[in-house]
Design a protein around this motif. Sequence first.
Motif, mmCIF file in Angstrom:
data_model
loop_
_atom_site.group_PDB
_atom_site.id
_atom_site.type_symbol
_atom_site.label_atom_id
_atom_site.label_comp_id
_atom_site.label_asym_id
_atom_site.label_seq_id
_atom_site.Cartn_x
_atom_site.Cartn_y
_atom_site.Cartn_z
ATOM 1 N N PRO B 90 41.631 28.463 28.531
ATOM 2 C CA PRO B 90 41.223 29.769 28.615
ATOM 3 C C PRO B 90 42.093 30.517 29.477
ATOM 4 O O PRO B 90 42.420 30.297 30.660
ATOM 5 C CB PRO B 90 39.906 29.799 29.436
ATOM 6 N N VAL B 91 42.602 31.496 28.669
ATOM 7 C CA VAL B 91 43.473 32.565 29.412
ATOM 8 C C VAL B 91 42.934 33.780 29.823
ATOM 9 O O VAL B 91 42.576 34.303 28.878
ATOM 10 C CB VAL B 91 44.895 32.845 28.649
ATOM 11 N N VAL B 92 42.789 34.056 31.061
ATOM 12 C CA VAL B 92 42.130 35.183 31.274
ATOM 13 C C VAL B 92 42.927 35.555 32.488
ATOM 14 O O VAL B 92 43.777 35.138 33.132
ATOM 15 C CB VAL B 92 40.595 35.167 32.030
ATOM 16 N N TYR B 93 42.979 37.181 32.605
ATOM 17 C CA TYR B 93 43.780 37.623 33.680
ATOM 18 C C TYR B 93 42.901 37.757 34.739
ATOM 19 O O TYR B 93 41.961 38.468 34.960
ATOM 20 C CB TYR B 93 44.076 39.174 33.199
ATOM 21 N N ASP B 94 43.234 37.103 35.887
ATOM 22 C CA ASP B 94 42.573 36.713 36.924
ATOM 23 C C ASP B 94 42.075 37.859 37.782
ATOM 24 O O ASP B 94 41.011 37.965 38.399
ATOM 25 C CB ASP B 94 43.038 35.661 37.772
ATOM 26 N N THR B 95 42.979 38.914 37.923
ATOM 27 C CA THR B 95 42.478 39.790 39.092
ATOM 28 C C THR B 95 41.738 41.011 38.313
ATOM 29 O O THR B 95 41.427 41.872 39.073
ATOM 30 C CB THR B 95 43.940 40.478 39.535
ATOM 31 N N MET B 96 41.748 40.983 37.105
ATOM 32 C CA MET B 96 41.015 42.089 36.322
ATOM 33 C C MET B 96 39.411 41.550 36.162
ATOM 34 O O MET B 96 39.081 40.448 36.152
ATOM 35 C CB MET B 96 41.424 42.117 35.208
ATOM 36 N N PHE B 104 42.129 45.236 27.679
ATOM 37 C CA PHE B 104 43.517 45.006 27.962
ATOM 38 C C PHE B 104 44.314 44.957 26.525
ATOM 39 O O PHE B 104 45.215 45.900 26.560
ATOM 40 C CB PHE B 104 43.917 43.654 28.755
ATOM 41 N N ARG B 136 34.615 39.519 38.348
ATOM 42 C CA ARG B 136 36.086 39.394 38.484
ATOM 43 C C ARG B 136 36.067 38.013 37.490
ATOM 44 O O ARG B 136 35.362 37.091 37.558
ATOM 45 C CB ARG B 136 36.590 38.850 39.610
ATOM 46 N N ARG B 138 38.153 35.858 37.215
ATOM 47 C CA ARG B 138 38.491 34.444 37.804
ATOM 48 C C ARG B 138 37.281 33.526 38.025
ATOM 49 O O ARG B 138 37.348 32.185 38.337
ATOM 50 C CB ARG B 138 39.440 34.513 39.046
#
Lengths: 288, 361
Positions: B90-96, B104, B136, B138
Motif C-alpha cells: 500500500p502506497v500512502v503519503y504518510d504525512t497527509m 492528492f 493521519r 500512516r
Amino acid sequence: MDKTWNNKAWFLVVPVIVLVAFNAIIPLMTVVNYSVQESFGGGVFFFEGTKWFQQILTSERFHAALLRQFAFTGTILLIEIPLGVAIALAMPRRGPWVSVCLVLMALPLLVPWHVVGAIWNIFALPEIGLLGRALNGLGFDYNFTRQVGSAWFTLILMDVWHWTSLVVLLAYAGLMAIPEPYYQAARIDGASQWAVFRHIQLPKMNRVLTIAVLLRFMDSFIIYTEPFVLTGGGPGNATTLLSIDLVKMALGQFDVGPAAAMSIIYFLIVLAISWVFYTLMMRNEDRW
Amino acid sequence: MARIALENVAHSYQPAPQGPADFAVKELDHVWEDGSAYALLGPSGCGKTTLLNIISGLLVPSRGTVRFDGVDVTETIPERRNIAQVFQFPVVYDTMTVYDNLAFPLRNRGVAAAETDSRVREIARMLELDDRLQHRARRLTADAKQKISLGRALVRSDVAAILFDEPLTVIDPHLKWLLRSKLKQLHHQFDFTMIYVTHDQTEALTFADRVVVMYEGEVVQIGTPEELFERPIHTFVGYFIGSPGMNVAPAAVAGNKAVVAGHEIELDRAYPTLDGAANVEIGVRPEYVEICRGEDGLPVSVRRVDDIGRLKLVKVDLGGHLFNIVAGEDTEIAATQARIRFDRRRVHVYADGHIVEGRAA
C-alpha cells in the motif's frame, strides 16, 4: 513455577561493570572530585564546595565561549543538513556512478581530524595557500590569522567540507530505503518533484535526518582538534570554542578546579540538549 | 472509457537484447476490451508486472505500440494517461491525512476545490473511509491503506482503467474477502477496465471475466476461467491452473489411441501422426480421473491418499508415471493396487507443450 535465584549470575555482569567503571565512571568521578577542590600542586587540595561552578557560570569568558559555540554549531547545522540532503537527492540511484559517488563522499570522513586542520591551515594561508591566494586574487581582503570574519569563514568551510558527507551518506541511505512503488504511484498521481520531496522523500528520511542532526550537533559541539590546528582559537579569542577554552584553562593555566567544573557543565549542556532534541524529534515522529 | 490495444509490444530490460531469452515480455498482440475485468496470472518473474507497467506508462516498451482508443500513447507519461495503478504494498503519503491522500491526484491536476471535496467524500463513503478522513494515513492498517490507494485511483473521474499489481498480498486473509468483494462491487458500479495481476489462481478465477496466463514473458492462453480449466492449450496452463494441476504424462499417440507406459488409452478424437514433435504428452485433470471397480481399468499402484475433508486426493503410479486423482470422500481405495479410468472426452494431447486438435472420430 518458582524462580531460581542464583547469585553467581552477578559474575556475568562483572566484565561490563569493570569496563564501564574504567572508561566512564572513574574518570568522571575524578573530574567531579577536582571540581569541588582547590589545588596548588604537590598533591595538596582544599575543599571549595560549589565555588568553581558559580565562578564558571557567572564568568563572561565562559558566556562568550558558549555563545561562539552555539553560533558555530547552529551555522554548520543550517548549512550541512540542507546541503547534505540536496547532494543525496542529486546522487544517482543506480548504475556504476553510485560507487564512485559514495567513495568520493566518504573520502573527507577518512581524513584524520588534525590532518584536516593542517590541510585547511595551509590551503587557506593568504600568501601561499591556494584558497587564500585565490580569494585575495579575486579582490577579497582575506587573512584568517588576522581577521575574525575570515577565520570564521574558514572554520565553517572546513567543517562543511569535512562533515557534509556524513549527512549525505545518511540521507542517501534513507532515500534508497524508499520502495520504488512510492515513486511510481506519485508519477501516476501526477505529483510534482517538489510534492514527491515534500510528501515522500522528506517523511521517509525523517528518522535518518534526526540521527544526522543529533550526530552533527554533538560532534560540532565538542569539536576541538580541527579549529585548534587551524586557528588555535584566534585571532584573539574569536574562534575559541568551548573545548579550546577548556583546554586553555586546564592545561595552559593549570586551573584544575575551574576546568573540572567547566567540564561538568559542558557535559551536562551537551547531554541536556541532545536529550531534549531527541525527545522532541521522536514525539514529532509519533504524531505523524 | 478506454479500449487498450497492445500492438507487437515487447520489452527487454537490457539495452541491446540478443535472443528471446533477453526479453521480459516477448512480442505480444492483445486488446483489453473496455469495461472488462482481466486477471493476469503467472508465476513470479513471468513478466506480469512489466506488462502492467507498459500499460500504465511507467515503462516504455522496447518495441511495439500501445493505443488507448486508437490513440498512440506509447511515449505518453503515466500522469497524462487516464489510468491508475494500485501496487502490492500500500502506497500512502504518510504525512497527509486520509482526506489529503484522496485529494492528492485531483489537486495535482488542478481540479477545483469544491469538486475535489465532493469527489473525495463520495469515494470515501464508498470505501467506508468517511469516518477516518481526518486521521493521519500512516497509522492505518494495511487494508485501510490499500483502500486509500484504491481510492486515489477511483477519485479521478477521468480514469478508464485501473491496474492492480497483486494488491491483496499483504492483507490478512479474512480481510482479503471483504476487499475482494468491495472491488468487484466497485467494478460493476463504475465500469472501468480492470487488469489484475496475481499469482493466486483463486483470486484470478473469482475476479475476472477473462484470465490471461503468462509464462516466461509470453501469453500462453487467454480465456474464461472455464476454458482455462477445461481446455488448457499449453501444458503449463494445465499445470498452473487447478489444484493439484493437470496430470501430464509422455505418451505415444496414434489415431484415437494413446499409449502410456504400455497401457492403451482410448481417446475421444483421432490425431494425426505426431512424428515431428520431440515430446508428445497427454494431459488430464485430476478431477477427470476415476477410480473404478472391476477389472476394466488401468492397473495402478496407490502411493498416497490424503483426506482433505469432502474430497480425497490420491496419488497413483501408472507404469512409472505419477497421476493425481481427486476422488469423492466415499470412494473406496485399496491400500496398494487400484484401477483407474480417464474421462476420454477430457483427455488432451500435447505436442511440445502445445495442444493438438483432434478430429472427431
